[in-house]
Design a protein around this motif. Sequence first.
Motif, mmCIF file in Angstrom:
data_model
loop_
_atom_site.group_PDB
_atom_site.id
_atom_site.type_symbol
_atom_site.label_atom_id
_atom_site.label_comp_id
_atom_site.label_asym_id
_atom_site.label_seq_id
_atom_site.Cartn_x
_atom_site.Cartn_y
_atom_site.Cartn_z
ATOM 1 N N GLY A 310 0.828 -1.428 0.151
ATOM 2 C CA GLY A 310 -0.024 0.055 0.716
ATOM 3 C C GLY A 310 0.900 0.830 -0.094
ATOM 4 N N ASP A 311 0.224 2.613 0.153
ATOM 5 C CA ASP A 311 0.723 3.800 0.753
ATOM 6 C C ASP A 311 1.682 4.044 1.707
ATOM 7 O OD1 ASP A 311 1.265 6.520 0.417
ATOM 8 O OD2 ASP A 311 -0.484 7.490 -0.652
ATOM 9 N N LEU A 312 2.469 4.188 1.797
ATOM 10 C CA LEU A 312 3.336 3.352 2.984
ATOM 11 C C LEU A 312 3.707 5.324 3.671
ATOM 12 C CD1 LEU A 312 6.575 1.160 1.717
ATOM 13 C CD2 LEU A 312 3.741 0.541 3.182
ATOM 14 N N ALA A 313 3.086 5.992 2.691
ATOM 15 C CA ALA A 313 3.202 7.147 3.605
ATOM 16 C C ALA A 313 2.051 7.616 4.108
ATOM 17 C CB ALA A 313 3.615 8.418 1.756
ATOM 18 N N TYR A 314 0.988 7.477 3.172
ATOM 19 C CA TYR A 314 -0.235 7.210 3.747
ATOM 20 C C TYR A 314 -0.625 6.745 5.501
ATOM 21 C CZ TYR A 314 -4.752 7.466 4.418
ATOM 22 O OH TYR A 314 -6.756 7.022 4.607
ATOM 23 N N LEU A 315 -0.218 5.626 4.928
ATOM 24 C CA LEU A 315 -0.442 4.693 5.581
ATOM 25 C C LEU A 315 0.313 4.751 6.968
ATOM 26 C CD1 LEU A 315 -0.641 1.215 3.734
ATOM 27 C CD2 LEU A 315 -2.998 2.654 4.956
ATOM 28 N N SER A 316 1.735 5.129 7.005
ATOM 29 C CA SER A 316 2.653 5.110 7.842
ATOM 30 C C SER A 316 1.607 6.376 8.835
ATOM 31 C CB SER A 316 3.946 5.629 7.212
ATOM 32 O OG SER A 316 4.463 7.241 6.822
ATOM 33 N N ARG A 317 1.808 7.265 7.947
ATOM 34 C CA ARG A 317 1.027 8.401 9.080
ATOM 35 C C ARG A 317 0.157 8.354 9.811
ATOM 36 N NH1 ARG A 317 1.716 11.883 4.159
ATOM 37 N NH2 ARG A 317 -0.426 11.516 4.108
ATOM 38 N N LYS A 318 -1.378 7.409 9.670
ATOM 39 C CA LYS A 318 -2.271 6.947 10.063
ATOM 40 C C LYS A 318 -2.127 5.549 10.669
ATOM 41 C CE LYS A 318 -5.409 8.757 7.803
ATOM 42 N NZ LYS A 318 -6.890 9.728 8.327
ATOM 43 N N CYS A 319 -0.915 5.138 11.237
ATOM 44 C CA CYS A 319 -0.208 4.602 12.123
ATOM 45 C C CYS A 319 0.278 5.767 13.018
ATOM 46 C CB CYS A 319 0.961 3.372 12.155
ATOM 47 S SG CYS A 319 -0.078 1.740 9.879
ATOM 48 N N ARG A 320 1.310 5.666 12.657
ATOM 49 C CA ARG A 320 2.101 6.533 13.592
ATOM 50 C C ARG A 320 0.234 7.844 14.696
ATOM 51 N NH1 ARG A 320 5.526 5.325 15.572
ATOM 52 N NH2 ARG A 320 4.097 5.721 17.841
ATOM 53 N N GLU A 321 -0.353 8.446 13.964
ATOM 54 C CA GLU A 321 -1.636 9.389 14.754
ATOM 55 C C GLU A 321 -1.837 8.174 15.349
ATOM 56 O OE1 GLU A 321 -3.681 10.580 11.414
ATOM 57 O OE2 GLU A 321 -2.436 12.185 10.863
#
Lengths: 523, 523
Positions: A310-321
Amino acid sequence: MELRAKGLPVPTGSPFTEEIFELLERALKLRRRFLNACDPTFVTDVVSPLFTDLYQLTMLAGYLRHGLHEQEATFDLYIRRAPFEGGYAVWAGLETALSMLESWRFEDVHLAYLRGLGLFDETFLAYLRDWRFRATVTTFPEGRVVFPNEPLLTVTGALGEGQLVETALLNVLNFQTLVATKASRAVLTAANGERAGSVVEFGARRAQGPDGADSATRAAFVGGATGTSNVEAGMAFGIPVVGTHAHAWVEAFASELDAFRAYAAAFPNDCTLLIDTFDTLASGLPNAIRVGLEMKARGQRLRGVRLDSGDLAYLSRKCREALDAAGLADVRVVASNDLDEFVIDSVIREGGRVDVFGVGTRLVTGGGPGGGALGGVYKLVDLAGTPKMKLTADRAKSTVPGRKRVLRVRRDGRALLDVVALEGEDVRPSQLVTDPQNPLNRTRIPSNVEVEDARQVVMRDGQRTHDREELAVLRDRAANDLANLPEGTTRLLNPHVYRVGLSEKLQDLRSRKIAELEASLHS
Amino acid sequence: MELRAKGLPVPTGSPFTEEIFELLERALKLRRRFLNACDPTFVTDVVSPLFTDLYQLTMLAGYLRHGLHEQEATFDLYIRRAPFEGGYAVWAGLETALSMLESWRFEDVHLAYLRGLGLFDETFLAYLRDWRFRATVTTFPEGRVVFPNEPLLTVTGALGEGQLVETALLNVLNFQTLVATKASRAVLTAANGERAGSVVEFGARRAQGPDGADSATRAAFVGGATGTSNVEAGMAFGIPVVGTHAHAWVEAFASELDAFRAYAAAFPNDCTLLIDTFDTLASGLPNAIRVGLEMKARGQRLRGVRLDSGDLAYLSRKCREALDAAGLADVRVVASNDLDEFVIDSVIREGGRVDVFGVGTRLVTGGGPGGGALGGVYKLVDLAGTPKMKLTADRAKSTVPGRKRVLRVRRDGRALLDVVALEGEDVRPSQLVTDPQNPLNRTRIPSNVEVEDARQVVMRDGQRTHDREELAVLRDRAANDLANLPEGTTRLLNPHVYRVGLSEKLQDLRSRKIAELEASLHS
């Protein structure tokens, strides 16, 4: 039962029974594996002196026949371009190469094979039986940042010794330098992010053969990777091993939550959960947070979550949040999936919040533009005191003749340029140096600089002159060098071109040799 | 002196003195090298069961802890795309992989290392001590032409055994299949020329580590290369070794003509002269012709001339013309210098007259578009009788669940399509099959065809079911398969897409599993 009956090359009359033989075989196998555990160069264990191109042997036989094999020859190993269209290379593979040179012996079985080819006479085979690498090797320390068009490694000794080792030296040094350089690019890029991410190497399954994997792990560590998934290489080289679990783990349980709980129960101190088996945000992340909170309640810590699609930039932000909101700020986000320095750069630029980048295929194969293989070459530059050169139609690619020294010019510890000079030639500030590929480009060595010999003798007459260096030392050397380059040298695209210049005397010698060879051609 | 004093893992009280130990070490080293000479899989000699990603071991420890390790699991190994944007792959590396599976044992030294990681308990280490690969392997014979989206190799057995071998299986099979396929592309292209050229492998110096070279040589031979410059691989695998000389040879003599004469004197029966050291047409070619005529006058034959730079199409034509005009029609033209199938194609299209193409870097590293690594994957498809699948956001990439058979449908010996069906399912002409990546694409198995099982059990309960096959057999199988594909399948660019279809029952199973998983996600 006599061992000879099994066709094994044991001397006639050997008193050893098969039983003892097998017992000892087992002991020795253990010993070898034990040594492997301590030995950063274990991959050389199967590299025989037959690991060479046939023409090295035919040339050597020819030199012997014509009485040229003992002439003192000097060979330079160098690259013409930095890998990955970049501005530098991280010099790696030297320890592996030196171990190989030390250990090479032609055994009876090799000689029998060569005899069977029908190309070689007994005089040559007898010469090979006594062959040892007794030459002198001068090179940059391993881990050093190096550049195109300077001699990275020089072998001086009998023509027959220098010639025979070309193929294996190039193989080991080309590959490890390629991968160490690739690793350093990913590592420098990952460190740029808000989270100052690190890089671990995950490439064993796509590497080019088992030691393609193991030696890539070694080189990646020299280049700055902090760990590997490859357990064999971890053991062999003392590199930290890291890992999570695969999708199969999740599928082996009734539900993703069950699978996560089971993994946390099994590895409470090292639990990173792969969260993309079904749906990262709808299923994996909430399940991981639930397990993370359960662990926290037990006084344990969920170490990380891993994204593998998937979209690692988007997903990593969502995970972090989501992790931060749940009070799990110390849970790291690990990302993998066809990464390289360019993808890492893009993830970071788009606000990705990744702590650990797992880099696989493109790291261990040194893939990408300008990658796949490092084009190191190994050229005769002096024979019996006469400088030699190979003329090419494009004169810029002609070799640089003569026995050389390399100097690194620094100011306040920062490297400014390298100067390739004649052996014994004095090099001082304010002297003019010439671009090896285009004599129109000349530059003057600045003042207020330190000029130091950049290379050292690491093997004299076939004997090492230094103790083997720890891998961590090589790695620190690389990191330190990378931090002390002219600005822009490590840029991924269109980097600053670090200057390498030929001294006036060397440039003169080269011009004379070109003129001489051209004249002989048209005479 | 006791061996223990040296820190070697020899049992206490061992009666062996260091002297005997070293004597036997030497004998065993010889024995190993002797075996290497006969053993097509010698590169596995250093591959330990630690050649795996750490997560295979942590998962295995977790399965053991949760009592799942003995569940019967089925894993499929497959590729999603053919390498090099082509239409097929040549299946290679199987013998290497099987030898590895047979030989893996966890020795004390491995267990000690794992213990030191602090991740594993003694129960797990005891399990590893007894670990053997006892599963069943079903696969295509090595050398067979295979396609994306069909299970190339299936492991069925205890979950703990199938899981642990993933990394090493993928490493060996991905790499050798990549290189065998690359070789076949070069070989088929080279054979198209007026001269029906052949391909030899020259890549050792740019390969990815020593066994990156050796196993690439093996795979290149399976793919149709006729020889190698790599002497170690030649010896290990019984592959013909070939070679000429390097530029250094020419530079070691007073003149090119002297150098050529000296080489001809040393190798009257195998003399190929490298003619581009100074100037191919002005110097190298006329000197080679002169030496060729001198050899002819002595009743000898100049075997070839080699071009290593410049415009190979033009220069090879000029060489051919000049050699023919001089009465040296039997002297071959050998060309090298960054070749691959595309450059060979261009040389041939432009009227090049090359007999032997020496292909190096891009062959042994499987380089070029769609190359560098084969993306083979290994997925759990059944656990304890329950079909398993990994859902992906792009459903076309989801795994195909269930235990399967693969059928090859032929007409008059020519392969038409492959059908992936459920184990035990009957497959007959006129049945509908579905594109694994898009169920909109369906096709009917034609009539008047033979339908045969394409795979066989090669290892049952960890024991081989067949004798090891000779490399030449694999090579012939590949050549025969390549000659019996639908037209256009081997085209370099935009090839015909060979059809692989899922049987109706398998397609139904997959649709049901997708629906089931989607429902569980949104429940």
